[in-house]
Design a protein around this motif. Sequence first.
Motif, short mmCIF file in Angstrom:
data_model
loop_
_atom_site.label_atom_id
_atom_site.label_comp_id
_atom_site.label_asym_id
_atom_site.label_seq_id
_atom_site.Cartn_x
_atom_site.Cartn_y
_atom_site.Cartn_z
N ALA A 1 0.82 -1.21 0.00
CA ALA A 1 0.00 0.00 0.00
C ALA A 1 0.85 1.27 0.00
O ALA A 1 0.32 2.37 -0.15
N THR A 2 2.14 1.14 0.17
CA THR A 2 3.03 2.30 0.20
C THR A 2 3.00 3.01 -1.14
O THR A 2 3.02 2.38 -2.20
N ARG A 3 2.96 4.33 -1.09
CA ARG A 3 2.96 5.13 -2.30
C ARG A 3 4.22 6.01 -2.34
O ARG A 3 4.63 6.55 -1.31
N PRO A 4 4.81 6.17 -3.52
CA PRO A 4 6.04 6.97 -3.61
C PRO A 4 5.75 8.46 -3.56
O PRO A 4 4.61 8.91 -3.72
N THR A 5 6.79 9.21 -3.33
CA THR A 5 6.74 10.67 -3.39
C THR A 5 7.20 11.12 -4.77
O THR A 5 8.23 10.64 -5.27
N TRP A 6 6.48 12.07 -5.37
CA TRP A 6 6.77 12.50 -6.75
C TRP A 6 7.32 13.93 -6.75
O TRP A 6 6.82 14.81 -6.06
N THR A 7 8.37 14.11 -7.55
CA THR A 7 8.95 15.45 -7.75
C THR A 7 9.44 15.56 -9.19
O THR A 7 9.56 14.56 -9.90
N ILE A 8 9.73 16.79 -9.58
CA ILE A 8 10.33 17.06 -10.89
C ILE A 8 11.76 17.52 -10.65
O ILE A 8 12.01 18.44 -9.86
#
Length: 261
Positions: free
Chosen positions: A55-62
């Motif tokens: 269920a872990t979700r990643p962190t998104w960046t540019i």
Amino acid sequence: AARAAAPEPRAGRCAGGGSGEPARLEVRPGRKLLRPGDRFAFRAAVLDDAGCSLATRPTWTIAAGPLAAKASLDGSGTIAIAADAPEGRLEAVASVGGKGVTVPVEIASAEHYAALLATSGLDDAGEAAAPAVALIATGTIGGGSGVADDVARRRKQTFVAIVGGLAALLGLTGLALLRRGRGSRRPARDPAPVEDDEPASEDASPAPQAGGSPEAAPRPAPPRPREVAGPRGKICPTCGGRYPSEAAFCGKDGTVLVLIN
């Protein structure tokens, strides 16, 4: 573009989802081609060491870059390209547990999109078939790759250390050779003066020996008087007449001649 469905969970062992620690992060597609004004949702999956989805979700960046200000990326992995974005490339980054995976996003104008799609190696949707993968921990899935990465990193560090040691050794050797070369170029001492062949004066006294006093040195012998050669013969004691040595009597008065000293 429509958002594709998430991959189906593995039957049996993954029923009900994974329960272990995050071991692998997968982002699909691993590369994407977009036009200005497009929106697209990346599909991310965090797996445990058994390959089951968590269920872990990643962190998104540019990632920082020239086109970073021309795109936005929300927490679900949906990227939006500004309508006035120029052609170029930017990078979307997904991170879990300090491990990140970078997904290249190429931006092409509407005029160049078809030509770039035909030469990019992407499918008709402008997506790469292979996912972008990051190993969060070494497990049964991707464990061999993680070990290989660690071995490659250690080999690189060892290689750098060896090269550094060799460079230091060569530097010390060069310094030693430079010092030796400078020593060999030092000027030689002047040779001892050569004694003249002319005889020394009779009045010259020999130099005293090292460590002795002048009184202990032997005194030179006094010069012998030279004999002056003069005329020799006989003389008459009566008349003073001179005769050669072989004469015995004076021819004038018959007196016996005497030798001249």
